[in-house]
Design a protein around this motif. Sequence first.
Motif, PDB file in Angstrom:
ATOM      1  N   ILE A  88       1.649  -0.504   1.607  1.00  0.00           N
ATOM      2  CA  ILE A  88       1.489   0.333   0.408  1.00  0.00           C
ATOM      3  C   ILE A  88       0.559  -0.314  -0.623  1.00  0.00           C
ATOM      4  N   GLN A  89       0.634  -1.658  -0.712  1.00  0.00           N
ATOM      5  CA  GLN A  89      -0.217  -2.336  -1.703  1.00  0.00           C
ATOM      6  C   GLN A  89      -1.692  -2.240  -1.328  1.00  0.00           C
ATOM      7  N   HIS A  90      -1.982  -2.132  -0.030  1.00  0.00           N
ATOM      8  CA  HIS A  90      -3.387  -1.939   0.372  1.00  0.00           C
ATOM      9  C   HIS A  90      -3.778  -0.475   0.137  1.00  0.00           C
ATOM     10  N   LEU A  91      -2.890   0.436   0.543  1.00  0.00           N
ATOM     11  CA  LEU A  91      -3.195   1.871   0.402  1.00  0.00           C
ATOM     12  C   LEU A  91      -3.463   2.242  -1.050  1.00  0.00           C
TER      13      LEU A  91
ATOM     14  N   ILE B  24      -8.961   1.623  12.611  1.00  0.00           N
ATOM     15  CA  ILE B  24      -9.053   1.074  13.969  1.00  0.00           C
ATOM     16  C   ILE B  24      -7.923   0.058  14.088  1.00  0.00           C
ATOM     17  N   ASN B  25      -6.969   0.337  14.971  1.00  0.00           N
ATOM     18  CA  ASN B  25      -5.794  -0.527  15.043  1.00  0.00           C
ATOM     19  C   ASN B  25      -5.166  -0.416  16.435  1.00  0.00           C
ATOM     20  N   THR B  26      -4.707  -1.545  16.970  1.00  0.00           N
ATOM     21  CA  THR B  26      -4.098  -1.544  18.312  1.00  0.00           C
ATOM     22  C   THR B  26      -2.667  -0.996  18.302  1.00  0.00           C
TER      23      THR B  26
ATOM     24  N   ILE C 147      -6.116  -3.492   9.917  1.00  0.00           N
ATOM     25  CA  ILE C 147      -5.315  -3.434   8.677  1.00  0.00           C
ATOM     26  C   ILE C 147      -4.124  -2.521   8.944  1.00  0.00           C
ATOM     27  N   SER C 148      -2.901  -2.993   8.635  1.00  0.00           N
ATOM     28  CA  SER C 148      -1.706  -2.201   8.982  1.00  0.00           C
ATOM     29  C   SER C 148      -1.505  -1.005   8.063  1.00  0.00           C
ATOM     30  N   GLY C 149      -1.923  -1.136   6.778  1.00  0.00           N
ATOM     31  CA  GLY C 149      -1.743  -0.033   5.835  1.00  0.00           C
ATOM     32  C   GLY C 149      -0.513  -0.198   4.973  1.00  0.00           C
TER      33      GLY C 149
ATOM     34  N   ASP D  45      -8.691  -1.859  20.349  1.00  0.00           N
ATOM     35  CA  ASP D  45      -8.961  -3.237  19.915  1.00  0.00           C
ATOM     36  C   ASP D  45     -10.255  -3.255  19.105  1.00  0.00           C
ATOM     37  N   LEU D  46     -10.180  -3.798  17.900  1.00  0.00           N
ATOM     38  CA  LEU D  46     -11.367  -3.784  17.035  1.00  0.00           C
ATOM     39  C   LEU D  46     -12.506  -4.612  17.618  1.00  0.00           C
ATOM     40  N   PHE D  47     -12.146  -5.617  18.433  1.00  0.00           N
ATOM     41  CA  PHE D  47     -13.197  -6.476  18.998  1.00  0.00           C
ATOM     42  C   PHE D  47     -14.027  -5.729  20.048  1.00  0.00           C
TER      43      PHE D  47
ATOM     44  N   TRP E   1     -13.339  -9.801  -2.214  1.00  0.00           N
ATOM     45  CA  TRP E   1     -13.420  -8.702  -1.250  1.00  0.00           C
ATOM     46  C   TRP E   1     -12.096  -7.933  -1.166  1.00  0.00           C
ATOM     47  N   GLN E   2     -11.059  -8.436  -1.822  1.00  0.00           N
ATOM     48  CA  GLN E   2      -9.729  -7.828  -1.648  1.00  0.00           C
ATOM     49  C   GLN E   2      -9.644  -6.428  -2.242  1.00  0.00           C
ATOM     50  N   VAL E   3      -9.127  -5.523  -1.412  1.00  0.00           N
ATOM     51  CA  VAL E   3      -8.902  -4.137  -1.839  1.00  0.00           C
ATOM     52  C   VAL E   3      -7.394  -3.937  -1.948  1.00  0.00           C
ATOM     53  N   GLY E   4      -6.949  -3.281  -3.011  1.00  0.00           N
ATOM     54  CA  GLY E   4      -5.521  -2.982  -3.107  1.00  0.00           C
ATOM     55  C   GLY E   4      -4.984  -3.133  -4.506  1.00  0.00           C
ATOM     56  N   GLN E   5      -3.681  -3.118  -4.572  1.00  0.00           N
ATOM     57  CA  GLN E   5      -2.985  -3.158  -5.860  1.00  0.00           C
ATOM     58  C   GLN E   5      -3.404  -4.353  -6.707  1.00  0.00           C
ATOM     59  N   THR E   6      -3.549  -5.498  -6.068  1.00  0.00           N
ATOM     60  CA  THR E   6      -3.944  -6.695  -6.824  1.00  0.00           C
ATOM     61  C   THR E   6      -5.399  -7.078  -6.537  1.00  0.00           C
ATOM     62  N   GLY E   7      -6.122  -6.161  -5.913  1.00  0.00           N
ATOM     63  CA  GLY E   7      -7.545  -6.381  -5.683  1.00  0.00           C
ATOM     64  C   GLY E   7      -8.339  -5.269  -6.333  1.00  0.00           C
TER      65      GLY E   7
ATOM     66  N   ALA F  58     -11.528  -6.263   2.302  1.00  0.00           N
ATOM     67  CA  ALA F  58     -10.527  -6.967   3.109  1.00  0.00           C
ATOM     68  C   ALA F  58      -9.132  -6.678   2.584  1.00  0.00           C
ATOM     69  N   SER F  59      -8.149  -6.930   3.431  1.00  0.00           N
ATOM     70  CA  SER F  59      -6.762  -6.858   2.961  1.00  0.00           C
ATOM     71  C   SER F  59      -6.415  -8.203   2.319  1.00  0.00           C
ATOM     72  N   ARG F  60      -5.294  -8.209   1.619  1.00  0.00           N
ATOM     73  CA  ARG F  60      -4.879  -9.474   0.994  1.00  0.00           C
ATOM     74  C   ARG F  60      -4.521 -10.509   2.051  1.00  0.00           C
ATOM     75  N   ALA F  61      -3.976 -10.060   3.187  1.00  0.00           N
ATOM     76  CA  ALA F  61      -3.619 -11.014   4.245  1.00  0.00           C
ATOM     77  C   ALA F  61      -4.872 -11.738   4.733  1.00  0.00           C
TER      78      ALA F  61
ATOM     79  N   GLY G  51      -8.728  -6.756   8.199  1.00  0.00           N
ATOM     80  CA  GLY G  51      -7.421  -7.303   7.855  1.00  0.00           C
ATOM     81  C   GLY G  51      -7.071  -8.491   8.729  1.00  0.00           C
ATOM     82  N   ARG G  52      -5.783  -8.785   8.766  1.00  0.00           N
ATOM     83  CA  ARG G  52      -5.314  -9.934   9.540  1.00  0.00           C
ATOM     84  C   ARG G  52      -5.681  -9.804  11.020  1.00  0.00           C
ATOM     85  N   GLY G  53      -5.842  -8.548  11.462  1.00  0.00           N
ATOM     86  CA  GLY G  53      -6.198  -8.302  12.856  1.00  0.00           C
ATOM     87  C   GLY G  53      -7.537  -8.906  13.261  1.00  0.00           C
TER      88      GLY G  53
HETATM   89  P1  FAD Z   1      -0.885  -7.054   8.740  1.00  0.00           P
HETATM   90  O1  FAD Z   1       0.109  -6.230   8.022  1.00  0.00           O
HETATM   91  O2  FAD Z   1      -0.435  -8.259   9.438  1.00  0.00           O
HETATM   92  O3  FAD Z   1      -1.622  -6.067   9.752  1.00  0.00           O
HETATM   93  C1  FAD Z   1      -2.561  -6.474  10.695  1.00  0.00           C
HETATM   94  C2  FAD Z   1      -2.848  -5.268  11.555  1.00  0.00           C
HETATM   95  O4  FAD Z   1      -3.894  -5.587  12.468  1.00  0.00           O
HETATM   96  C3  FAD Z   1      -1.659  -4.792  12.391  1.00  0.00           C
HETATM   97  O5  FAD Z   1      -1.426  -3.420  12.111  1.00  0.00           O
HETATM   98  C4  FAD Z   1      -2.095  -4.998  13.816  1.00  0.00           C
HETATM   99  O6  FAD Z   1      -1.623  -3.960  14.682  1.00  0.00           O
HETATM  100  C5  FAD Z   1      -3.609  -4.924  13.681  1.00  0.00           C
HETATM  101  N1  FAD Z   1      -4.329  -5.653  14.744  1.00  0.00           N
HETATM  102  C6  FAD Z   1      -4.067  -6.885  15.243  1.00  0.00           C
HETATM  103  N2  FAD Z   1      -4.986  -7.217  16.156  1.00  0.00           N
HETATM  104  C7  FAD Z   1      -5.845  -6.178  16.248  1.00  0.00           C
HETATM  105  C8  FAD Z   1      -7.010  -5.932  17.018  1.00  0.00           C
HETATM  106  N3  FAD Z   1      -7.489  -6.839  17.884  1.00  0.00           N
HETATM  107  N4  FAD Z   1      -7.642  -4.752  16.872  1.00  0.00           N
HETATM  108  C9  FAD Z   1      -7.192  -3.813  15.999  1.00  0.00           C
HETATM  109  N5  FAD Z   1      -6.082  -3.990  15.245  1.00  0.00           N
HETATM  110  C10 FAD Z   1      -5.424  -5.172  15.364  1.00  0.00           C
HETATM  111  N6  FAD Z   1      -2.358  -6.304   0.313  1.00  0.00           N
HETATM  112  C11 FAD Z   1      -3.618  -5.851   0.176  1.00  0.00           C
HETATM  113  O7  FAD Z   1      -4.299  -5.583   1.180  1.00  0.00           O
HETATM  114  N7  FAD Z   1      -4.162  -5.712  -1.064  1.00  0.00           N
HETATM  115  C12 FAD Z   1      -3.503  -5.972  -2.201  1.00  0.00           C
HETATM  116  O8  FAD Z   1      -4.054  -5.840  -3.288  1.00  0.00           O
HETATM  117  C13 FAD Z   1      -2.154  -6.435  -2.089  1.00  0.00           C
HETATM  118  N8  FAD Z   1      -1.407  -6.697  -3.182  1.00  0.00           N
HETATM  119  C14 FAD Z   1      -0.099  -7.068  -3.031  1.00  0.00           C
HETATM  120  C15 FAD Z   1       0.684  -7.230  -4.165  1.00  0.00           C
HETATM  121  C16 FAD Z   1       2.018  -7.576  -4.033  1.00  0.00           C
HETATM  122  C17 FAD Z   1       2.842  -7.744  -5.265  1.00  0.00           C
HETATM  123  C18 FAD Z   1       2.565  -7.772  -2.755  1.00  0.00           C
HETATM  124  C19 FAD Z   1       4.015  -8.139  -2.590  1.00  0.00           C
HETATM  125  C20 FAD Z   1       1.794  -7.627  -1.626  1.00  0.00           C
HETATM  126  C21 FAD Z   1       0.442  -7.284  -1.750  1.00  0.00           C
HETATM  127  N9  FAD Z   1      -0.361  -7.105  -0.628  1.00  0.00           N
HETATM  128  C22 FAD Z   1      -1.622  -6.621  -0.783  1.00  0.00           C
HETATM  129  C23 FAD Z   1       0.084  -7.512   0.717  1.00  0.00           C
HETATM  130  C24 FAD Z   1       0.555  -6.356   1.581  1.00  0.00           C
HETATM  131  O9  FAD Z   1       1.928  -6.137   1.351  1.00  0.00           O
HETATM  132  C25 FAD Z   1       0.337  -6.669   3.067  1.00  0.00           C
HETATM  133  O10 FAD Z   1       0.996  -7.890   3.374  1.00  0.00           O
HETATM  134  C26 FAD Z   1      -1.103  -6.811   3.472  1.00  0.00           C
HETATM  135  O11 FAD Z   1      -1.841  -5.711   3.030  1.00  0.00           O
HETATM  136  C27 FAD Z   1      -1.194  -6.902   5.005  1.00  0.00           C
HETATM  137  O12 FAD Z   1      -2.525  -7.109   5.380  1.00  0.00           O
HETATM  138  P2  FAD Z   1      -3.013  -6.667   6.821  1.00  0.00           P
HETATM  139  O13 FAD Z   1      -2.826  -5.214   6.998  1.00  0.00           O
HETATM  140  O14 FAD Z   1      -4.373  -7.226   7.002  1.00  0.00           O
HETATM  141  O15 FAD Z   1      -2.051  -7.518   7.763  1.00  0.00           O
END
Ligand code: FAD
Length: 324
Positions: free
Chosen positions: A278-281, A293-295, A274-276, A312-314, A255-261, A241-244, A216-218
């Motif tokens: 609802i759209q990813h879950l 794995i999340n900090t 990945i934060s988790g 830390d995932l790294f 690679w996107q997993v989730g509601q729109t992946g 991957a997450s959408r972020a 994910g974004r992490g």
């Molecule tokens: P973030 O929420 O920013 O989470 C990043 C996480 O990484 C945080 O929990 C942080 O603690 C952790 N982190 C940071 N650094 C580290 C480190 N060094 N080691 C370990 N952990 C670390 N999302 C999807 O994934 N799939 C979809 O299909 C999807 N469809 C969507 C559809 C709609 C209509 C909408 C509105 C949103 C959709 N989203 C989807 C987006 C979703 O709401 C989230 O924004 C997205 O999933 C967040 O991605 P993320 O968890 O990677 O990022």
Amino acid sequence: AKRALWNTRQLTPASHRIWASTLVVSEPLVDGATPAATLSTATAAQKLGNETVDLLVVGETAPTHIPAGITKVYHVPLSNRLSETVANAIETVVKTKDCNIVVGTSTKFGSTVIPRVAAQLDVSPVTDILEIEAPNTFIRPMYAGNVLGKVVSKEAEKKVLSVRPTSFEKAELVDCTAVETVDGVAAFDKAEWVGESVSKSDRPDLGSATIVVSGGRGIKSGENFPILEALADKLGAAVGASRAAVDAGFCPNDWQVGQTGKVVAPDLYIAAGISGAIQHLSGMKDSKVIVAINTDPEAPIFQVADYGLNQDLFTAVPELTEKL
Ligand code: FAD
């Protein structure tokens, strides 16, 4: 003329009709065989109460391998794979072969075809079915998987359905011994099927892999994704991957997993950074074992994880890869 035939059938008393077959709409063939998602749809089709289950394949070539339990295979030999054309093919088979239930798969392909054919047949479709409680009673997700709804179809004459492939076991793949060619299907002529470009990868297909490693974004940058890819390669896993992460350009769209992946339900899903949301879950929570794995110890992903590593995932991912 076809419409007239259909209307005549609708006016025929139910007791005089032979509506016995369920028609499974195959996803595009892979190397001549019906793909994994259609094997799951074939299992679901057996639970819909009809005596027989048939298969429809639209494409240049007839299938060499099909799901076990199929009575008849209908092949519409058209290379035009536009959803309009596939919907026309389904409509033709339903009207000429006495199938009263159409069941497709809630993939991108099925999601473009099934509602379209439902409109053509004037039926309200029930889509993305997770469970079949009875031939007319289905469980399906609503509000991005936040609730599960129970839907009773009141369509007495015919039903049009799609099922989520990860919710049903795959039928066995067997040799296809007989095919009935269906001619006379009108290919949609207001657009042209030019071709498709399928991304090739040595890794397993994300939708059907038994292990998925997702970032994910992490992960912070696309340059860091190889950390996850190394773990995936050690495990023989697909990478997700997450959408972020996708929106940030860290990795490809598919690679996107989730509601729109993609919706996945592997034996093991590893979510790193990945934060988790609802759209990813909603795209991975049916995985058999989830590792997060999340900090952030408060990250919602830990609520669905079987194993949570607050680290830390790294540090954690390279260590995991090395120890494996
Ligand atoms: P973030 O929420 O920013 O989470 C990043 C996480 O990484 C945080 O929990 C942080 O603690 C952790 N982190 C940071 N650094 C580290 C480190 N060094 N080691 C370990 N952990 C670390 N999302 C999807 O994934 N799939 C979809 O299909 C999807 N469809 C969507 C559809 C709609 C209509 C909408 C509105 C949103 C959709 N989203 C989807 C987006 C979703 O709401 C989230 O924004 C997205 O999933 C967040 O991605 P993320 O968890 O990677 O990022």
